[in-house]
Design an enzyme around this catalytic site. Structure first.
Site, short mmCIF file in Angstrom:
data_model
loop_
_atom_site.label_atom_id
_atom_site.label_comp_id
_atom_site.label_asym_id
_atom_site.label_seq_id
_atom_site.Cartn_x
_atom_site.Cartn_y
_atom_site.Cartn_z
N ASP A 1 16.11 37.47 -6.51
CA ASP A 1 16.86 36.80 -5.47
C ASP A 1 17.03 35.31 -5.80
O ASP A 1 16.30 34.76 -6.65
CB ASP A 1 16.08 36.96 -4.15
N ASP B 1 24.15 40.72 2.52
CA ASP B 1 23.14 40.92 3.56
C ASP B 1 23.76 41.55 4.80
O ASP B 1 23.04 41.98 5.70
CB ASP B 1 22.49 39.58 3.95
C1 DGJ Z 1 18.00 37.48 0.82
C2 DGJ Z 1 18.34 38.87 0.40
O1 DGJ Z 1 19.72 39.03 0.34
C3 DGJ Z 1 17.69 39.86 1.34
O2 DGJ Z 1 18.04 41.17 0.99
C4 DGJ Z 1 16.20 39.67 1.29
O3 DGJ Z 1 15.71 40.01 0.03
C5 DGJ Z 1 15.84 38.24 1.63
N1 DGJ Z 1 16.56 37.30 0.81
C6 DGJ Z 1 14.36 38.01 1.47
O4 DGJ Z 1 14.01 36.71 1.68
#
Ligand code: DGJ
Length: 658
Positions: A414, A477
């Protein structure tokens, strides 16, 4: 060096004649009129350029001439040279099976003094038409990949990324069509394999043609080349389709798939939406038990397992297992997951550090800093200076140890904030991305077989540069299935379904508060690489059985969805939405049909299928009625998938009759 032609394959090479270009007037001189392959700043060039440099004496004028050409295998390299110390190689690499061409440039400092490079694009491209239609995507966090079109007129359109890490906003490609449709018409396209700052300029010139420049973004950037240093730009993949947008997408999907690890992408469970930071051993053991029960192949623990990470404000950088949450380390969880027949994956955000972390306390100098201002946090975190050798060495050591000590098959990598106030060096944004690619590549080499997902606050790292190194991408997300139909359609213009992670999650959706039925949510998620993000601990037996049935359906259809051809069917503005997949041998096809809240109680439009064999006869069942039709009927008349009720959906399979 002049560009002559970009279009369908020519029947005779003699058509390629470089006739004289006459100046139009003293204000429109030949240099400016010429469609150059790689225009370089200087002289009578007033349009967008690919390269501009500053010599040690401050001069910026380059007078490059062709200095040779080499043909090797499927490639051609043309060398340009300026007597004062700049050399450029233009690389062209033909991919005959894909009918695509890769291009990149190498800029060399052939002088004795450092050379400042203000701009070094990967390619300049020309289309001998005007008033074309530009396609790209626009958006932001949780609203990525929204396709748009825009007619180009005189002047320029610039699409770019300046944030260093994320590209939720536009994507590094240019698609231009001359009133094409999905299945007809001329389309020219070029995509840049780069995950950082990019710039795409589409310039309709005064001379009735269109120039595209694609490459690193020269915004706030200057690269210094030491004597004899060479700078290789990222690759652009480009092509032309005379059969509309679908044919373009298919070739780009094939290109993307060829970059990817050939193994099927496992159905995964990810605990983020279920737990957020509140992970612990017992909770994860229970989620894993239930994930195995519904047929999940890979169990991924998301954020919150490490350091003192209880919220967005702490812990990043401390990649040691939280003793409070996992007193005996990760081994009991991993053993449990493996014992249930699943592989284990883990979330990381290696490029970042929290102010409240052991790493930052020990190395406050390891972040990007501007000498004049205090560093900014976003999501409570700083960006580590990955251009430093000691930071790179530290990250490799820590992540390598984590992978060595634990049976980990999958990393979710990430990156949750853009770069800002990076300091006085104006080349760190480029070098940061290069360091990420290098680090992921070295970890994969040291741990063969691991798959790595690219995530950047959702869909901030979707591009061919990422697909060269990572194995799939977190698309957004936003897991609301109705929103995902838009996002996934935008994504599909260029990128392959196999790399597109899509999850079934709970309702009401955390973001939109919509409650969409499970069948609809599951079918939308099946259009890519299926994942489950629901809180399985709250699912009753009936819900678990439904999820298990959807997972089983997906596993059966995965070869068609991932290795077949994807078709965007129907009208994207209708209440009905359709996506189709057809196996390469056209013996098996899947049609996904979705009904959004109807505005007029709309009866289904006939959806015409694409990609079937016209002479083959197919069996299928719609609304419980078995039917049999030829591929010709299905392509020209279509089928009527009548759905009733908001968020109704259907999955129709077409099987060739022997
Ligand atoms: C952003 C990601 O897009 C989510 O899926 C998740 O992993 C969060 N970060 C975790 O902090």
């Amino acid at each position: 060096m002049r560009h002559l032609y970009w279009g369908p394959r020519l029947p005779r090479v003699e058509d390629l004649v470089a006739g004289e270009i006459w100046p139009l007037s003293s204000n429109d001189l030949a240099e400016d009129l010429t469609p150059e392959e790689y225009p370089i700043h200087g002289g009578f060039r007033y349009g967008e350029t690919c390269l501009s440099v500053r010599f040690p004496d401050g001069s910026r004028e380059v007078r490059a001439v062709v200095d040779g050409m080499a043909v090797e295998d499927e490639g051609v390299v043309v060398a340009l040279r300026d007597g004062r110390g700049v050399g450029v190689e233009l690389h062209y690499w033909v991919l005959p099976e894909l009918d695509l061409i890769e291009r990149w440039a190498v800029v060399a400092n052939t002088g004795e003094e450092p050379l400042a490079v203000a701009e070094a694009a990967s390619a300049g491209l020309h289309i001998s038409r005007r008033n074309l239609i530009l396609h790209n995507v626009a958006g932001h966090w949780a609203a990525e990949q929204q396709g748009f079109t825009q007619r180009i007129g005189p002047g320029k359109v610039v699409l770019e990324a300046r944030r260093g890490i994320s590209t939720h906003h536009h994507n590094p490609y240019v698609v231009l069509d001359d009133d094409a449709t999905e299945n007809t018409g001329d389309v020219w396209f070029a995509a840049l394999a780069w995950s950082g700052n990019f710039r795409a300029v589409v310039e309709q010139r005064q001379f009735a043609d269109t120039r595209v420049i694609l490459g690193w973004n020269p915004w706030d950037s200057e690269i210094t080349l030491a004597p004899r240093d060479r700078l290789t730009t990222p690759t652009v993949v480009a092509g032309y389709s005379d059969a509309g947008l679908a044919a373009m997408s298919h070739r780009l999907h094939d290109y993307g798939n060829a970059l990817l690890d050939p193994r099927p992408r496992p159905v995964l469970y990810n605990s983020w939406e279920a737990t957020e930071f509140a992970v612990d051993l017992d909770g994860q053991l229970e989620l894993a038990r239930r994930a195995a029960r519904i047929g999940v192949e890979l169990f991924v623990i998301d954020d919150g397992w490490f350091g003192r990470r209880d919220s967005i404000d702490d812990g990043l950088g401390d990649w040691w297992v939280s003793p409070g949450k996992f007193p005996d380390g990760l081994t009991p969880l991993i053993d449990h997951v493996r014992g249930l027949g699943m592989e284990f994956g883990i979330w990381l955000e290696p490029e970042m550090v929290s102010p409240a972390s052991d790493l930052y306390a020990a190395h406050p100098d390891w972040i990007y800093r501007d000498p004049g201002v205090a560093p900014d946090t976003a999501r409570g975190q700083y960006v580590l200076d990955l251009t430093r050798a000691d930071v790179q060495a530290h990250l490799f050591e820590v992540l390598d140890r984590l992978l060595t000590e634990n049976d980990i098959a999958y990393l979710k990598w990430d990156a949750n904030r853009p770069m800002s106030a990076v300091g006085v060096d104006r080349d760190v944004q480029r070098r940061h991305i290069a360091a990420v690619y290098d680090l992921v590549g070295r970890l994969k080499a040291a741990h063969p077989g691991i798959l790595v997902e690219a995530c950047a606050s959702g869909g901030g790292r979707i591009d061919f540069g990422a697909l060269r190194v990572f194995d799939d991408v977190w698309t957004s997300d936003n897991t609301d299935a109705a929103d995902r139909l838009v996002i996934q359609r935008g994504y599909s213009l260029v990128y392959p379904a196999k790399a597109m992670r899509s999850w079934i999650t709970d309702v009401p959706n955390f973001l939109t508060q919509r409650s969409i039925p499970l069948d609809f949510r599951a079918r939308v998620a099946m259009c890519g690489s299926l994942g489950i993000g629901s809180d399985l601990s709250t699912c009753d037996d009936g819900e678990l059985e439904s999820l298990a049935a959807h997972v089983a359906t997906f596993l059966r259809l995965r070869p068609v969805i991932h290795d077949g051809r994807q078709f965007r069917l129907g009208d994207p503005n209708d209440d009905y939405r359709f996506v189709g997949y057809v196996s390469r041998d056209a013996r098996h096809a899947v049609l996904f049909a979705f009904l959004l809240p109807g505005r007029l109680g709309q009866r289904s439009p006939h959806v015409r299928l694409s990609g079937l064999d016209p002479d083959t006869v197919y069996d299928f069942t719609i609304n419980g009625v078995a039917d049999r039709r030829s591929g010709t009927w299905l392509a020209h008349h279509g089928v009527d998938v009548w759905l009733q009720g908001d968020y109704a959906s259907a999955l129709v399979e077409f099987t060739a009759v022997d």
